[in-house]
Design an enzyme around this catalytic site. Sequence first.
Site, PDB file in Angstrom:
ATOM      1  N   GLU A  72       9.046   8.995 -16.795  1.00  0.00           N
ATOM      2  CA  GLU A  72       7.629   9.305 -17.009  1.00  0.00           C
ATOM      3  C   GLU A  72       7.164   8.878 -18.401  1.00  0.00           C
ATOM      4  OE1 GLU A  72       8.764  13.363 -15.379  1.00  0.00           O
ATOM      5  OE2 GLU A  72       6.592  13.415 -15.232  1.00  0.00           O
ATOM      6  N   SER A  93      13.823  22.542 -15.684  1.00  0.00           N
ATOM      7  CA  SER A  93      12.616  23.313 -15.925  1.00  0.00           C
ATOM      8  C   SER A  93      13.016  24.658 -16.498  1.00  0.00           C
ATOM      9  CB  SER A  93      11.869  23.512 -14.608  1.00  0.00           C
ATOM     10  OG  SER A  93      11.002  24.634 -14.712  1.00  0.00           O
ATOM     11  N   HIS A 150       0.829  -1.223   0.000  1.00  0.00           N
ATOM     12  CA  HIS A 150       0.000   0.000   0.000  1.00  0.00           C
ATOM     13  C   HIS A 150       0.856   1.263   0.000  1.00  0.00           C
ATOM     14  CE1 HIS A 150      -3.271  -2.760   1.329  1.00  0.00           C
ATOM     15  NE2 HIS A 150      -2.300  -3.288   2.049  1.00  0.00           N
ATOM     16  N   LYS A 188      14.750  22.434 -10.420  1.00  0.00           N
ATOM     17  CA  LYS A 188      14.145  21.171 -10.816  1.00  0.00           C
ATOM     18  C   LYS A 188      15.097  20.226 -11.521  1.00  0.00           C
ATOM     19  CE  LYS A 188       9.862  20.808 -11.318  1.00  0.00           C
ATOM     20  NZ  LYS A 188       8.822  20.019 -10.713  1.00  0.00           N
TER      21      LYS A 188
END
Length: 458
Positions: A291, A278, A157, A284
């Site tokens: 992704e 970024s 979980h 960043k």
Amino acid sequence: QGQSLWGGRFSAKPADIMQAINVSIGVDKRLWAQDLAGSRAHCRMLAQQGIIQQADAEAILGGLDVIEGEISGGTFPFRDAYEDIHMNVEARLSELIGEPSGRLHTARSRNDQVATDFRLWVRDACDRTMAQLKDLQRTLLDRAEQHAGDLMPGFTHLQTAQPVTFGHHLMAYVEMFGRDAGRFHDARVRMNENPLGAAALAGSPFPIDRHMTAQALGFDRPMANSLDAVSDRDFALESLAAASIAAGHLSRLAEEIVVWMTPMFGFASLPDDLTTGSSIMPQKRNPDAAELVRAKTGRINGALIALTTVMKGLPLAYSKDMQEDKPPVFEAFDALDLALTAMTAMVAVIRPNTEKMAAAAGAGFSTATDLADWLVRELNLPFRQAHHVTGAAVKRAEVLGLGLGELPLTELQALDGRITEGVYEVLTPEASCASRQSFGGTAPEQVRARIADWRSRL
Ligand code: ARG
């Protein structure tokens, strides 16, 4: 141009919209190498069986060689007017060698031709994918070996569950990608039969030798039913299903990399060249590659749905619907190729923050199960009761702001007077991992043994 291959029956050229919806050369030009291989095998067989003259066969084979040169050299005229790769090649052959070109299509139809070309392409794609999966597995093995003893929290979980090792975690994916390779292998075995010679749908009245073309193209045997041969694409569906499952595995690992890289986890980082920055937020470092691996799964699953939907309800034998089989398959294998390559590159260089992982492995009362097991083993408590006592110990530790291993003995003895100093030995994450010696467990020896098993298999 264009209708010349069936011009005898027709008195008008196709309407623009007819050509626009019908044309597939932009997509199926990718089958050119398979198309040439199929034509060569067919041509040699026709000559050997005395169906065409040897001299014509030689002219055809010579012309196909020229075409191969033109396609590899980028000078081949791919023309929409000739619809697909099969007619583009045949039209060009006719320009190059004249009359003998018209004999190549004896005892053949585009229906068995495309089924053959496409099988050959998907077979190659499965072989390539299996090789890439093996590369990824070997890369995972190297990293798992390096980190066979490094602790990390295991989750259920996404909540801290029990300590495991990073090597053990990586080895879970070696197993998954191994099954994925197995699925491509199984699909390959089933698909490796030759449709060529089924002709349009009913077989051929010429004395063709389908075993000869099967052997020439590396197929195990000819397909046994001509209707089936030209009208099924289950080999593509099965390969897409394998691709979809593999993509699912890739997306899970990709997701974990994304999670590990958030500063809140801080479990791992990727070098600059595998991340992006970024344009506005200077701090960043984004895991775009991970992704995108995660996202490619969408295309691959979509391809499977697209083709299962195209195929459902089609009456035997060939219908033009089946021309829509190629875009999803090409797209899925292109996406899988990128995803596998990117994942292998990331796994090779990902830098686990082993200290942070080890600290997290010991936090969150991750050894609570070890305490319960100790109570069972040493005090002979029924597990349910041990679970209850341990729950109370966790509750107490939480109140005191301590880890389980930091809880004073008096606190533990307040829960069960028979608890001794010895209990602390099982409350470290190291001891917890080391104790899990069951086959396939996370103990470093077990992890190393599984790594050795895989090394001998890869
Ligand atoms: N371009 C077609 C395809 O990809 C080739 C087969 C055409 N056959 C036919 N009977 N129209 O399916």
